[in-house]
Design an enzyme around this catalytic site. Sequence first.
Site: not given
Length: 561
Positions: A50-51, A99, A116, A192
């Site tokens: 989501c990001n 990274h 998560q 959802g």
Amino acid sequence: MSLLVVGLSHRSAPVSVLERAALSADAQTKLLQDTVAAEPATEAAVLATCNRIELYADVDKFHAGVAELSTLLAQHSGVGLEELTPYLYVHYEDRAVHHLFSVACGLDSMVVGEGQILGQIKDSLARAQELQTAGKLLNELFQQALRVGKRAHSETGIDRAGQSLVTFGLEQLAVGAAVPDWARGKKALVIGAGSMSSLAAATLARAGVAEVVVANRTFERAERLARILLEADDNTVTARAVPMDAVADELTRADVVVSCTGATGLVLTAEAVAHAVEGRTGHPVAETGFTAVKPAAPQRPTGLGADDNCPLDLAAVQPGFSVMGEAAVAGMDAATLEQHAAWVAGGSTVDRRERRSPEADAELITALAATAATVGRIPERRKPEPVAERPAPFFFLLDLAMPRDIDAAVHRLAGVRLVDIESLAEASADAPMAADVDQVRRIVADEVAAFGAALRAAHITPTVVALRTMAADVVASELARLHGRLPDLDERQRGEIRQTVHRVVDKLLHAPTVRVKQLAAEPGGAGYADALRTLFDLDPETAAVVSGAGDSTRNKNRGPA
């Protein structure tokens, strides 16, 4: 190793750009397929959350790889390359490993320390394996990243530094209260049934909500999630499933709504939420914190952009143009809106001393003009609102989707509190860092060094094997020649000679092969393989065959020549 990652995240791009660049499952599949089909890349994996959106690849050339991966990201995200490029970051070789390991440990998450991301990395690897775009390098890299992430969570207190995005979002909805106290007795609607929605439903159930209603486009998945909640031992919640067309009715009954779907458009509009509030209260919902400006005629309105320095030509604005909704503020953050709003409200109502420097205003006004020209709208003034003037919220919405599921205009509705990815990003910027973060950083640094050393050492292994193969061929040839010259030797004598020759060769090769592996494992050690091939005049094809035998996946990915 030629590992390259090109991506963008909440650290490099505004939420509005991340939202537009979000990749559907089908788009991720096509991106992977197109990446391995491109000339510079031999392997590929996509990490999309989501990001963040990141494309990992094993490339033959750095600059060509960066150009190709950037172009592919732009092509499949639907955001133009020129617009996307300023928000992209690039990591190569050891920096790319560092990274991914940092991401796996939660150091690069919006909520530091959240676990998560490990599941999302696992899903990313599984997708690449299923599509056969992950070869030796990416398989080893992602599997090691999962191990590093698990090590960080087991050996440090990084879990105390952060939590899941769901938990953090619920804490923001609770506005300082303990989540169980805030949630107790409430009715929740979860839209959802994917991993994030399932986590939200389970978290709400454990927090003490009275009921969880699950809505999903695939009704069977909603039923399965509701059944899991009912059968769980750690809650006493009532759970049921409903089809998506029942969401409007369920909104009028729910106290808390969590939405996280893969929809490309809005799931809940501001009008739908306002209608739900009206259904609960019996009164029309009010808007707070914004003054909408709507000219009644196409002529230039009085006091609207009337300052001589305002470049906006509003004479062409159509009557009744909308200043509501996300499109009105596309690509603009809240701070920019506040600065631009001075022009919208007009000179008579704005204290010019509140404005920033003329240079800063000029940049902001230019951006506003571009937005207005693109969408045909301008944002209304967002005035500072005293806390006492806004009623306490009684309807709570958490939007964890990217792109967003819930219209940002819901922020304006009185009695409603909306927390979305953008507001979570702002809140997490001020979150304290735990002392354990430094320990996790040391773990990442050690693991990156070990992973790089192992890859560099593995790079020289085919050459060492080729050297020993050549030595074995020479021994076999000389023993055969000796057999021809001394046919009278019995089998015992031949065995003694054979063992002696092998021992001599092994002892001669042992020290240099061990040492060359040690040297190759150090930074800059890649040249030792070339030196060894040159010194012993090794056949390059022999080393290539040995290397290819251990990397059949990558060869398969390249397809027929």
